[in-house]
Design a protein around this motif. Structure first.
Motif, PDB file in Angstrom:
ATOM      1  N   LYS A  59      -6.314  -7.747   4.198  1.00  0.00           N
ATOM      2  CA  LYS A  59      -5.264  -6.808   4.622  1.00  0.00           C
ATOM      3  C   LYS A  59      -4.046  -7.575   5.144  1.00  0.00           C
ATOM      4  N   ASP A  99      -0.461  -6.970   3.559  1.00  0.00           N
ATOM      5  CA  ASP A  99       0.658  -6.521   4.380  1.00  0.00           C
ATOM      6  C   ASP A  99       1.800  -7.534   4.354  1.00  0.00           C
ATOM      7  N   GLU A 128       3.574  -7.071   1.211  1.00  0.00           N
ATOM      8  CA  GLU A 128       4.249  -5.778   1.152  1.00  0.00           C
ATOM      9  C   GLU A 128       5.614  -5.815   1.842  1.00  0.00           C
TER      10      GLU A 128
END
Length: 849
Positions: free
Chosen positions: A419, A423, A426
């Motif tokens: 994650k 992230d 992103e």
């Protein structure tokens, strides 16, 4: 000068003559002295005259010296030593004469020391020197009786003298006693090093205190039996050195070194040690910056929330005090520009300190466990409004976290290392910087993870990002990314084997395969796209080949084939799934979809006998494979299929088979191998539903004999609930009434009334109405007689049970005897027990009545 005429009487001549003849005979002197003491006219000088000559003749006689010393001590012990100082000096000299000759006699030393302590307590130097002289002359084994007196003297005099005495005692005391490993029978000498340390503190001897503290903290293993812990000694030592009395004798470097050594020795007490050090600097003028330095250092070094709060709160209070002092000073000197600037600076610094609390706590938690993902995600949230710092934090996290030790202490499933990578990427992709985002994903797939599912998440999110990107070939690149992950290896490995690199297990990721299939199917819009369709089919077949297909994927595969009109191939997939999975509950799910789909397909095409037989075979196979408690829907579906195709007898046969499948014995037999939880109430309800359908189908078939048999079978099924039995019996009564079989109706009333144990009054009303309409006087009387007898039987039975069991407990019929009463009951032999009916409520129905 002795006055002989006054000291020697006529009656003494004989004794004097005897002594003169033999002056070295102890008995002569003792006898002479005792005779003189017995006379009331004998003075002190007479006694001294005899004893003086005696000790001169026998200088090493302990007995004579003891008598002599006791005599003179008895004279002066009750007078003032200052007023009669010369007399005390003479006594002291006498003791010294005796000890000069009897220097190894502990008794005389003790007498002398007690004499000095009791009568001349102010002669400190004389007493101390006498004690020292005593210890020098007496053998070491005799010191044990001297030291209690010496220590009592030390406690009374205190100061430097007391400290020197205790210093000497340290050299004499046994190490085990000092270390608390052994106790001394004399409480005065039962002193540990801690007790002696307290004495030095009382006497304020800096050097001795400093030396003992240093010895204890440098040799903690030797002093583990003391009352205080090594940590307490460390803290006490620091308090001692920072005390105002001794501060001038120590320097800052020594205090800092001691504190840092303590932190190294006790890392869980960082807060306490730094507070000691900051308090030391706070109490000194012009050392505020040093205090701040160590406040900052303590906050950035602590690893527990307790230590953090201790240092942080003390830091805040310190700064508030500084601000208050500056404000008060500025009020007195309002035009002081330099002071005003300093106050502004200190206010700014204080605000910064307050605002930095969350990140400081986060830093502390990362020092506790750098691999705790919960803390890292909290850190990302702290910097959510500061993009540059947030990006630096992501990079820092990915550098410092050990992939094999990364974990969520709170058990938050979303907090994963993957994650963080996603992230991080992103942030760039959200700003259309897809090149940097791809670079991050490229590094991510080269990293290690605890589980391959995390690596699968990386691939999936990378592919999804590409689908959203503005690349011209975004779709093909998205597919290629997933293919790259799936085709990296083809080894037959265990997906959950953590000893194998996650990249070598990636091709067995069901999650990644499922996404890949969804991705491929997403681009198929027409039946003419055969290449794309076969690409999906090949992917599903690869899944099956790898033996990682799930029931959900099997059903999805079949649905995909059905969507594009590959009907028979979709049915084949169902068959493959039924072979792959042996669990009957999984088979139930597959059969449920399979049968629905194939029935739908049969309905939409021309039916023929071959198709019907195929469906029958499938239903029979399904009923053999699925859990019996879940078979009701299949049985109804099967029965409806036979009815729709006008095979009424087959429909009845299917329903009868279903009732047998739902029998308790069949379910229990299944449950031996599959320990599943059975909802007995639901099974009974399902069975009742099948009975209702069966009766309807038989009634439509108009076979009275078969219908009557079916009713009899239904109402005698003990696995049905009583309300359902009542419904079925009422239907049976209505049927027999319609066929004018009134005697059979009356038998049914009797049966159901006994089955309900006379608890349903509505049955009596219904019977009465029946007799009024169809019966006569004898039958009505018979009903009343039966009602009276039945009620009496149940009343007698209840009274009998209550008498045997007044507390209302249920007694086991054939279980173990669990009370002294039951245990004493005689056991009937099999030859005398003629009642073999295991169910007392079982009633035989005489349908020929």
């Amino acid at each position: 000068m002795w006055e002989l005429d006054r000291l020697i009487q006529k009656e003494d001549y004989a004794y004097e003559e005897e002594i003169s003849k033999n002056p070295y005979e102890l008995e002569n002197w003792l006898h002479y002295y005792s005779i003189k003491c017995s006379r009331t006219t004998t003075s002190f000088h007479n006694k001294v005259f005899i004893l003086e000559r005696a000790v001169q003749s026998l200088p090493k006689s302990v007995e004579l010296w003891t008598i002599y010393l006791e005599l003179v001590v008895g004279i002066v012990e009750s007078v003032d030593s200052i007023q009669y100082k010369s007399q005390f000096i003479l006594v002291n000299q006498l003791f010294n004469r005796a000890l000069l000759l009897l220097y190894a006699n502990e008794g005389i030393w003790i007498k002398y020391l007690k004499f000095l302590l009791d009568t001349q307590p102010n002669e400190l130097t004389l007493i101390r020197r006498t004690f020292n002289k005593c210890l020098v002359n007496l053998p070491i084994k005799s010191h044990e009786v001297i030291w209690p007196l010496y220590l009592v003297f030390a406690n009374s005099v205190g100061g430097l003298t007391g400290a020197k005495i205790y210093h000497k005692y340290l050299q004499y005391a046994e190490p085990p006693i000092l270390k608390g490993l052994k106790s001394h029978p004399n409480p005065i000498l039962n002193l540990t090093i801690e007790d002696i340390l307290n004495k030095f503190i009382e006497f304020e001897d800096f050097n001795e205190i400093n030396g003992i503290y240093a010895n204890i903290i440098n040799n903690p293993d030797q002093y583990i039996s003391l009352n205080k812990t090594n940590l307490q000694f460390w803290l006490d030592y620091i308090d001692f050195l920072t005390d105002d009395k001794y501060r001038a004798r120590v320097n800052d470097d020594h205090i800092e070194k001691l504190v840092l050594q303590g932190i190294e020795q006790f890392p869980d007490q960082i807060g306490t040690f730094y507070i000691k050090l900051t308090n030391y600097y706070k109490s000194q003028p012009d050392k505020e910056d040093s205090a701040r330095y160590f406040y900052d250092k303590g906050i950035k070094s602590c690893v527990t929330i307790q230590d953090f709060l201790l240092i942080y709160n003390a830091y805040i209070n310190f700064e508030e005090t500084i601000l208050d002092d500056l404000s008060e000073t500025l009020e007195l000197k309002p035009v002081n520009e330099q002071l005003s600037k300093l106050l502004d600076y200190r206010c700014y610094y204080f605000e910064q300190l307050m605002d930095s609390r969350p990140i400081l706590i986060n830093d502390m938690m990362l020092r506790q466990d750098i691999n705790n993902l919960d803390v890292w995600f909290d850190r990302f949230g702290i910097f959510k409004d500061d993009l540059n710092t947030k990006l630096q934090t992501y990079a820092q996290a990915l550098r410092q976290i050990n992939p094999f030790k990364a974990h969520s202490l709170l058990g938050i499933s979303a907090h994963k290392l993957s994650k963080i990578w996603i992230d991080y990427s992103e942030i760039y992709s959200s700003k259309d910087d897809y090149k940097t985002a791809e670079l991050i994903f490229t590094k991510a797939i080269g990293s290690q993870f605890k589980h391959p599912d995390e690596l699968a998440d990386i691939y999936i999110n990378w592919s999804e990002m590409l689908l959203k990107s503005d690349y011209e070939d975004a779709d093909s690149r998205a597919i290629e990314v997933i293919k790259d992950g799936l085709l990296r290896s083809d080894a037959n490995v265990d997906y959950e084997d953590s000893s194998i690199d996650v990249h070598k297990r990636m091709h067995r990721s069901v999650k990644l395969w499922a996404f890949y299939l969804d991705l491929l199917e997403m681009f198929i819009e027409q039946e003419t796209q055969t290449t794309e369709i076969h690409q999906v089919i090949n992917a599903y077949e690869k899944l099956i080949e790898l033996n990682i297909a799930t029931p959900k994927l099997i059903i999805a595969y079949a649905k995909f084939l059905e969507t594009w009109k590959y009907y028979e191939r979709s049915f084949t997939v169902f068959e493959v799934g039924l072979k792959l999975f042996q669990d009957p509950f999984i088979k139930y799910e597959i059969w449920n979809v399979y049968l629905t789909k194939i029935l739908k397909q049969i309905h939409t095409h021309t039916k023929n006998q071959t198709g019907i037989e195929r469906i029958r075979d499938l239903f029979d196979q399904a009923l053999d494979e699925i859990p019996p408690q879940l078979s009701k829907d299949f049985i109804i579906l099967y029965a409806n299929f036979e009815q729709e195709n006008k095979f009424i007898m087959n429909c009845i046969r299917v329903l009868k088979r279903g009732i047998q499948i739902l029998s308790q014995s069949n379910i229990d037999k299944f449950n031996i191998n599959y320990k599943s939880k059975i909802d007995r109430q639901k099974v009974s309800k399902d069975k009742y539903q099948l009975y209702s359908l069966l009766l309807d189908r038989v009634e439509e078939f108009q076979d009275e004999i078969e219908l009557r048999k079916t009713y009899e079978m239904a109402i005698q099924d003990v696995e049905l609930a009583l309300p359902n039995l009542l419904v079925l019996t009422n239907k049976f009564i209505d049927y027999e009434t319609s066929t004018h079989q009134y005697d059979r109706v009356r038998s049914l009333f009797k049966y159901i009334i006994k089955l309900t144990k006379n608890s349903a009054d509505s049955l009596w009303i219904q019977w009465e109405q029946f007799e009024v309409k169809y019966g006569n006087e004898p039958t009505f009387k018979e009903m009343l007689r039966f009602k009276r007898v039945t009620k009496q039987e149940f009343q007698d039975s209840k009274a009998f049970r209550d008498a045997l069991n007044p507390m209302g407990f249920v007694k086991s019929s054939d279980g173990p005897k669990v009370s002294s009463i039951n245990a004493s009951e005689p056991i009937q032999s099999e030859t005398t027990n003629t009642n073999t009916n295991t169910n007392p409520d079982e009633i035989d129905i005489d349908m020929d009545m």
